[in-house]
Motif scaffolding. Structure first.
Motif, PDB file in Angstrom:
ATOM      1  N   LEU A 145      20.679-136.156  -0.814  1.00 13.81           N
ATOM      2  CA  LEU A 145      21.815-135.372  -0.327  1.00 13.81           C
ATOM      3  C   LEU A 145      22.890-136.335   0.145  1.00 13.81           C
ATOM      4  O   LEU A 145      22.632-137.190   0.994  1.00 13.81           O
ATOM      5  CB  LEU A 145      21.386-134.469   0.836  1.00 13.81           C
ATOM      6  N   GLU A 146      24.107-136.202  -0.421  1.00 13.26           N
ATOM      7  CA  GLU A 146      25.224-137.048   0.005  1.00 13.26           C
ATOM      8  C   GLU A 146      26.121-136.286   0.963  1.00 13.26           C
ATOM      9  O   GLU A 146      26.584-135.187   0.668  1.00 13.26           O
ATOM     10  CB  GLU A 146      26.049-137.544  -1.186  1.00 13.26           C
ATOM     11  N   LEU A 147      26.397-136.905   2.094  1.00 12.42           N
ATOM     12  CA  LEU A 147      27.295-136.344   3.092  1.00 12.42           C
ATOM     13  C   LEU A 147      28.707-136.856   2.805  1.00 12.42           C
ATOM     14  O   LEU A 147      28.980-138.050   2.911  1.00 12.42           O
ATOM     15  CB  LEU A 147      26.851-136.749   4.501  1.00 12.42           C
ATOM     16  N   GLY A 148      29.604-135.933   2.437  1.00 14.17           N
ATOM     17  CA  GLY A 148      30.944-136.334   2.027  1.00 14.17           C
ATOM     18  C   GLY A 148      30.932-136.839   0.602  1.00 14.17           C
ATOM     19  O   GLY A 148      31.358-137.962   0.318  1.00 14.17           O
ATOM     20  N   ILE A 149      30.480-136.010  -0.321  1.00 13.44           N
ATOM     21  CA  ILE A 149      30.270-136.463  -1.698  1.00 13.44           C
ATOM     22  C   ILE A 149      31.564-136.714  -2.451  1.00 13.44           C
ATOM     23  O   ILE A 149      31.607-137.467  -3.412  1.00 13.44           O
ATOM     24  CB  ILE A 149      29.382-135.457  -2.475  1.00 13.44           C
ATOM     25  N   GLY A 150      32.664-136.109  -2.013  1.00 15.04           N
ATOM     26  CA  GLY A 150      33.957-136.375  -2.623  1.00 15.04           C
ATOM     27  C   GLY A 150      33.978-136.063  -4.111  1.00 15.04           C
ATOM     28  O   GLY A 150      33.485-135.023  -4.549  1.00 15.04           O
ATOM     29  N   ASP A 151      34.510-136.986  -4.892  1.00 11.72           N
ATOM     30  CA  ASP A 151      34.636-136.771  -6.340  1.00 11.72           C
ATOM     31  C   ASP A 151      33.406-137.247  -7.107  1.00 11.72           C
ATOM     32  O   ASP A 151      33.398-137.262  -8.331  1.00 11.72           O
ATOM     33  CB  ASP A 151      35.896-137.452  -6.883  1.00 11.72           C
ATOM     34  N   GLY A 152      32.354-137.637  -6.377  1.00  9.95           N
ATOM     35  CA  GLY A 152      31.133-138.059  -7.039  1.00  9.95           C
ATOM     36  C   GLY A 152      31.101-139.516  -7.450  1.00  9.95           C
ATOM     37  O   GLY A 152      30.306-139.898  -8.302  1.00  9.95           O
TER      38      GLY A 152
END
Length: 245
Positions: A45-52
């Motif tokens: 799980l990424e916190l603040g995934i943005g544009d990937g």
């Protein structure tokens, strides 16, 4: 009324080019390689995934990546890049997930966009609750660079070439450990102004906050290739595990 200091929505139009110029797009391969090891090839799980920028190459390595971001604009950029990642709009300071992950991670100093100690501790608590029993939390944060301020202000040249000049202007509030920063990007005849606020955190304080939510430091590196963290390091990669059996 839109918040001019809201990072994601204001930066979405320039984010990919900016991170490319700063070398972060190329570095994403190294980042994904190390994160894959910490996830054991399972779920993340990424916190603040943005544009990937990181989530996409990590998913391409076979890790089941999900993500949270508070910016609709950033999530739209992500959806254009891949359909492999499940992502939703949310606050990384206060989120709940029924799923438990092998890895939760927060990179490129996204953690500093939480502007109070309380919000940062809440984020760590939410992350800890989302980990499975053997799960790992990985945090990438810059070491605060507070030299060079005059009367609480500093302007730094980030990048210059024949087409672009990128400056960053900071106003320092030491009582609250915050910086009000404005990126000024001069390109040909255009100027882009992108303001944002951050709360900086020293690595010792991050360790203490992690301990408050039942996590303990397991490893700390100076970069994504496991370089040594030293007094001259400009950032750290900190790895936390559950404190106790």
């Amino acid at each position: 009324m839109p918040d001019e200091f809201r990072f994601g929505d204001n930066w979405a139009s320039i984010y990919e080019k900016f991170t490319s110029i700063r070398g972060k797009v190329n570095e994403a391969v190294e980042t994904a390689a190390l994160l894959e090891q910490y996830s054991s090839g399972g779920s993340a799980l990424e916190l603040g995934i943005g544009d990937g920028r990181v989530g996409v190459p990590l998913s391409e390595r076979g890790v089941r990546v999900e993500g949270i971001d508070n910016s609709e604009s950033m999530l739209k950029l992500l959806s254009k890049r891949t359909n492999l990642i499940k992502a939703w709009k949310g606050d990384i300071a206060n989120f709940r997930s029924e799923r438990r992950y092998n890895l939760v991670y927060c990179v490129y100093s996204t953690f500093k966009l939480l502007l109070t100690r309380e919000a940062q501790i809440a984020c760590l608590r939410s992350a800890a609750e989302a980990l499975d029993n053997e799960g790992v939390l990985v945090m990438e944060l810059g070491v605060p660079a507070l030299d060079g301020f005059v009367n609480g202000q500093k302007t730094t040249t980030l990048f210059v070439d024949h087409e672009n000049t990128i400056l960053n202007s900071d106003i320092h509030d030491p009582l609250n450990q915050t910086l009000v920063s404005t990126l000024l990007w001069f390109s040909d005849t255009s100027v882009t102004r992108s303001p944002h606020r951050t709360r900086y955190v020293y690595h010792q304080e991050l360790d203490t906050m992690a301990e408050c939510v039942g996590l303990k430091l397991a490893e700390r590196w100076g970069n994504w290739t496991r370089g040594t963290f030293t007094e001259g390091s400009k950032r750290h990669i900190s790895v936390y595990r559950r404190n106790g059996p």
